[in-house]
Design an enzyme around this catalytic site. Structure first.
Site: not given
Lengths: 512, 285
Positions: B122, B185, B221
Site C-alpha cells: 500500500d 485506496k 479500497k
C-alpha cells in the site's frame, strides 16, 4: 458466500492473490448488474394505518355525505385493489362548500389578525410532521409513488410549505412594502394527482396565510390524503369552513370554476384543461393562476461532469415515475459526448429498482392509473413507429398493477410526437446539439416553458443559457430542487402566476 | 450531485438474508489493520489470528482478506501465517504516511518489504508533487514502485483528505491506474477526513471509466473512518450499483479498517441468535 480467496501460486514458497488483469475485449466491457447480492424485501409497515371504507366530503368543518349519494372507488395502482370509496360532489355540494367558505371568510378568517392565522398554520405544520410517516404511507398506497419519495421529499416539503407561509401571515405588510395587502375572498383550488398532498399544501398554505378561505378539489384518483389533511385541520381546530374539500371528477371541478361566488381559481394540471378553465373564467372578475404542463429541456454540455449530470438526468425524468410537470423529459446532449452519455444512461437505468412502492428500496413505483399507463404506452409506441430507438431497463414488472419500465428514446427529432407532447411517464427523449445557440433555440422550440436544466462546469455558459431559456425555473448542475421560498411557475402554455415564495403570496392578495 | 448520489446508497434498506450475506462479504473484504509505532510481534500475532478466524467457526464467517501492517512487521506476520495462507499480508510503504522521502529509499523499502513476505504493497502518492502540479512525477513514482513490487500487488493511496477536491481525486485516480496500480485506496487513516462515501464514489466512477477504456479491472479500497456495519453495507451497495457484481469480491474491493470487523461480527451474531451480545464476547484484534 465463499470465504477463501483464490490463491494464485507465484513461486514455490509464496502465495499472493491476483487481481484479474486479463484485459477484457472491447465488446465485453459491460458492467454486470446481476443478482450476486440481492436486497431482501424491505416494505414499510402499513398495517397500523387504517383507511376508512368510505370517505365523505369535508364542508363547514364536518364530513358530510354527498348530495348525489354517489361514490366512486379509489384503488391502489400498485395492486389494483380497492382502498376506499370517495364521494362524488355535484354542483349542489360545491355550492354548499363555497357558501361555507364565504361564511368563514366574512365572519372569521378575514377578520382574524395575521398572527392568529399564523398560529393555526404552525399548528397544522407540526401535526403534519407528527403524522408524516402515516401520510407518506397513505400517499404511496393511494398514488403509487415510492415510499422513499413520499417520505423524503413530499412530506418534508408539505410541512415546510405550511411553516414557511405561517411565518408570513403576520408580516404581509413587510412582504409588500408600501402596499396594503388584503385577501381576495374564496379561493377555488384544483390540484393534480402527481403530488396530492404537496399540491394541496402549495395551494392552501399561502391562501390561508393571506386571509382567504378555500374550496379544494383533489384529483379523482388521489383524494385520500387530502381528506386525511381535513382531519388534521379538525385536530388543529381550524375554524369551520376555512378549508372545504370536495372530491369528484371533472364535473366537480367545472362546478367550482363556474361558481359565481368564487374570487380566485388556482389550477394545477394539464394544459388542455387549463385552457378550458381560462375560457370559463374569461369575462368574470375571478383571478386566475395556472400551473400547467411542461416538456423541459435538460441540456448537457461537453464540459459537464458527466456522471453527475447523468444523476441529474435520471432524477429529472424518473423521479415520481416521470409524473412531474417540470420533469426533464427532453435531453439535449452535445454531440461530442453523445455516445458516452447514452452508454452511461443505459447502465444507470439498469440499476433503478421498479416494484412495490412501499418497499424502501424501490426507486420507481406504479403509474398512477390505467388511462395514464395507456397514454404512456401510446406515446412510446408512436416514437418507435416514427423511427426512434427504444432503450429500456430489462427489469421485471409485477403482474398486477400499472407499471412502465424506465425508458429513453434515442434518434428523436423535433418532428417526433415524443419530442413535443408531454408524456408524463418515465420516458426520456434524447436529442443532440452542437453549440450553445443551437441548444437554447431547440430547447425553446416548444409551446411549453416550465423548467429547464443546464449542465456545464463553466459558469459563464450557465448565465448565458439561463438568460436565453424561456422557462420559469432553470436549474444549473442540479435538477428538481424545490423549496417553499422559491417561486415556481411557467412561461407560454405552461401557465401563468407563481407559487412559492413571495410571488406565491402575491397571488392570494389584493395589493392596493 | 456526488454527495446526493452517495447519500442515496445509504438509504437502501438492507435486511434479513441480504444483511447477513452482505456482512459476511464485508468481513471477507477487510484488510485488518494495525499501523502504530507501538506495534510488536505479539500484537501482529493477535491481528493475524483474528484475521484467520474472526469468530467461532459455527457462525460460518470467512477469514479477512489481509492484515495490513508496517514494513518491519511483515516478517512476523509471515512467520505467523506461514507461506500458504488465506490471509494476505499487506504492508504500507513508500514513506507512509507522508511520502516525503527520496524515491530511492522508497523503492528500497518496497523491495525489502516484498522480500520479507508482503503480498500487497500500500503505497502513498507524492501529494507534494501532485499539489505543486507535477503530475508526471506522481505518475513516475507509482510506475517505479509498481516495478519494485515485483509479484506483489500495488495499492495506491491517494490520501484524498489532502487532495480535498473531487477533481483532484478523479485526476489522481486516473494517474494511479494508468501508472500501474492494481488498487486505488482513499486514505492512510492518519489524515482527517479519511474515506467518505462521495470520494469513494468518484474513485469508483474513475475505475469504471478506466475499465471501459482499457478492459482492466482496478480494485478499490476505502480506508479509515468506516467503523459500523451500516456504513460497510452502504459501501457495498455503492459498489454493487456503480460497478456491478464483478467488483463484489475481495479481489477487487477491500475495506481498510481495524474496528469495523467486531461491529460487523456483532451484527452477524445478532442476525443468527436474534439478540445482541456484549462487546466482551468478541475477541480483540
Amino acid at each position: 458466500m465463499k470465504s477463501k480467496l483464490k490463491p494464485v501460486k507465484l513461486s514455490a514458497k509464496r502465495v499472493v492473490v491476483a487481481t484479474n488483469h486479463a484485459v477484457v475485449p472491447l465488446r465485453e466491457r459491460r458492467l454486470n448488474f446481476g443478482d450476486k447480492w440481492n436486497y431482501a424485501p424491505a416494505p414499510e409497515d402499513s398495517k397500523n394505518y387504517v383507511i376508512a371504507p368510505r370517505h365523505e366530503l369535508f364542508i363547514g368543518g364536518k364530513f358530510v355525505q354527498p348530495h348525489s349519494q354517489k361514490y366512486f372507488p379509489s384503488i391502489n395502482p400498485a395492486t389494483e385493489e380497492k382502498l376506499t370509496e370517495i364521494s362524488f360532489a355535484d354542483a349542489t355540494d360545491v355550492d354548499q362548500a363555497v357558501k361555507s367558505a364565504r361564511r368563514a371568510y366574512e365572519k372569521v378568517w378575514s377578520r382574524m389578525p395575521g398572527r392568529e392565522r399564523g398560529k393555526y398554520l404552525y399548528r397544522i405544520a407540526r401535526i403534519i410532521q407528527e403524522k408524516a410517516r402515516e401520510l407518506a404511507v397513505l400517499e404511496t398506497m393511494d398514488g403509487g409513488k415510492t415510499i422513499k419519495e413520499s417520505r423524503d421529499v413530499d412530506l418534508p416539503l408539505v410541512a415546510a410549505h405550511f411553516f414557511y407561509y405561517a411565518g408570513w401571515a403576520d408580516k404581509l405588510k413587510y412582504a409588500f412594502p408600501g402596499k396594503t395587502p388584503s385577501p381576495l375572498g374564496v379561493a377555488g383550488q384544483i390540484i393534480p394527482w402527481n403530488f396530492p398532498l404537496l399540491m394541496a399544501a402549495w395551494k392552501i398554505a399561502p391562501a390561508l396565510a393571506c386571509g382567504n378561505t378555500v374550496v379544494l378539489k383533489p384529483a379523482e384518483t388521489t383524494s385520500i390524503t387530502a381528506l386525511r389533511l381535513a382531519q388534521i385541520f379538525q385536530e388543529a381546530e381550524l375554524p369551520e369552513g376555512v378549508v372545504n374539500i370536495v372530491t369528484g371528477a371533472g364535473e366537480t371541478g367545472a362546478a367550482l370554476v363556474n361558481h359565481p361566488d368564487v374570487n380566485k381559481i388556482a389550477f394545477t394540471g394539464s394544459t388542455e384543461v387549463g385552457k378550458r378553465i381560462a375560457q370559463l373564467v374569461a369575462g368574470t372578475k375571478k383571478k386566475l393562476t395556472l400551473e400547467l404542463g411542461g416538456k423541459a429541456a435538460n441540456i448537457l454540455f461537453e464540459d459537464a461532469p458527466i456522471d453527475q449530470a447523468i444523476e441529474g438526468v435520471v432524477n429529472g425524468i424518473y423521479f415520481n415515475q416521470g409524473h412531474v410537470c417540470c420533469a426533464g423529459s427532453r435531453l439535449f446532449v452535445q454531440e461530442g459526448i453523445y455516445k458516452t452519455v447514452i452508454k452511461k444512461l443505459r447502465d444507470r437505468i439498469q440499476t433503478l429498482r421498479v416494484g412495490n412502492p412501499l418497499d424502501k428500496n424501490t426507486d420507481i413505483g406504479a403509474i398512477n392509473s390505467r388511462p395514464q399507463l395507456e397514454k404512456i404506452r401510446e406515446l412510446v409506441q408512436s416514437g418507435v413507429d416514427e423511427g426512434a430507438e427504444l432503450n429500456q431497463s430489462s427489469c421485471s414488472l409485477p403482474a398486477k398493477g400499472f407499471w412502465f419500465p424506465p425508458t429513453f428514446l434515442t434518434g428523436v427529432t423535433h418532428a417526433h410526437r415524443v419530442a413535443n407532447e408531454e408524456i408524463f411517464g418515465p420516458v426520456l427523449s434524447v436529442m443532440t446539439f452542437r453549440t450553445p445557440e443551437e441548444a437554447f433555440e431547440r430547447a425553446n422550440n416548444i409551446p411549453y416553458g416550465l423548467s429547464a436544466g443546464v449542465w456545464t462546469d463553466k459558469g459563464s455558459k450557465i448565465f448565458k443559457m439561463v438568460n436565453k431559456l424561456r422557462a420559469g425555473v432553470v436549474w444549473a448542475n442540479t435538477y428538481n430542487k424545490f423549496d417553499p421560498t422559491s417561486p415556481f411557475g411557467g412561461y407560454k402554455e405552461s401557465g401563468f402566476g407563481r407559487e412559492g415564495g413571495l410571488h406565491g403570496l402575491a397571488a392570494y392578495c389584493r395589493l392596493d | 450531485m456526488v454527495e446526493e448520489r452517495a447519500a442515496s446508497f445509504g438509504k437502501r434498506s438492507i435486511k434479513t438474508s441480504a444483511k447477513l450475506a452482505g456482512l459476511k462479504l464485508a468481513v471477507s473484504m477487510c484488510d485488518l489493520t494495525t499501523l502504530e509505532g507501538k506495534d510488536t510481534p505479539g500484537k501482529v500475532a493477535y491481528l493475524c489470528r483474528k484475521a484467520l478466524q474472526p469468530i467461532e467457526a459455527k457462525y460460518d464467517v470467512p477469514s479477512c482478506a489481509a492484515v495490513c501492517v508496517y514494513p518491519n512487521m511483515v516478517k512476523y506476520a509471515r512467520k505467523f501465517l506461514g507461506d500458504v495462507s488465506p490471509v494476505n499480508i499487506a504492508a504500507v510503504a513508500t514513506g507512509f504516511p507522508s511520502g516525503q522521502y527520496p524515491l530511492r529509499t522508497k523503492l528500497e523499502e518496497v523491495r525489502r518489504t516484498v522480500a520479507d513476505g508482503a503480498d500487497e504493497i500500500d503505497m502513498v502518492i507524492d501529494r507534494c508533487a501532485f499539489l505543486a502540479g507535477d503530475h508526471a512525477k506522481v505518475f513516475d513514482e507509482i510506475a517505479a514502485t509498481k516495478e519494485a513490487c515485483g509479484p506483489a500487488h500495488l495499492k495506491v493511496i491517494l490520501e484524498t483528505g489532502e487532495l480535498v477536491t473531487y477533481d483532484n481525486v478523479r485526476l489522481a485516480s486516473e494517474i494511479a491506474m494508468q501508472a500501474g496500480g492494481d488498487f486505488i485506496k482513499t486514505s492512510t487513516g492518519k489524515v482527517s477526513p479519511a474515506a467518505t462515501m462521495p470520494v469513494t464514489l468518484v474513485m469508483l466512477e474513475a475505475i469504471r471509466d478506466y475499465f471501459f477504456a482499457t478492459g482492466i479491472r482496478i480494485g478499490m479500497k476505502p480506508a479509515g473512518g468506516i467503523r459500523t456495519s451500516k456504513q460497510a453495507l452502504a459501501y457495498l451497495v455503492m459498489v454493487k450499483e456503480t460497478l456491478g457484481d464483478d467488483w463484489l469480491n475481495p479481489q477487487l474491493f477491500r475495506f481498510g479498517a481495524s474496528t469495523l470487523v467486531n461491529d460487523v461480527l456483532m451484527q452477524i451474531v445478532k442476525n443468527v441468535e436474534g439478540n445482541y451480545q456484549g462487546a466482551d464476547y468478541f475477541s480483540l484484534p
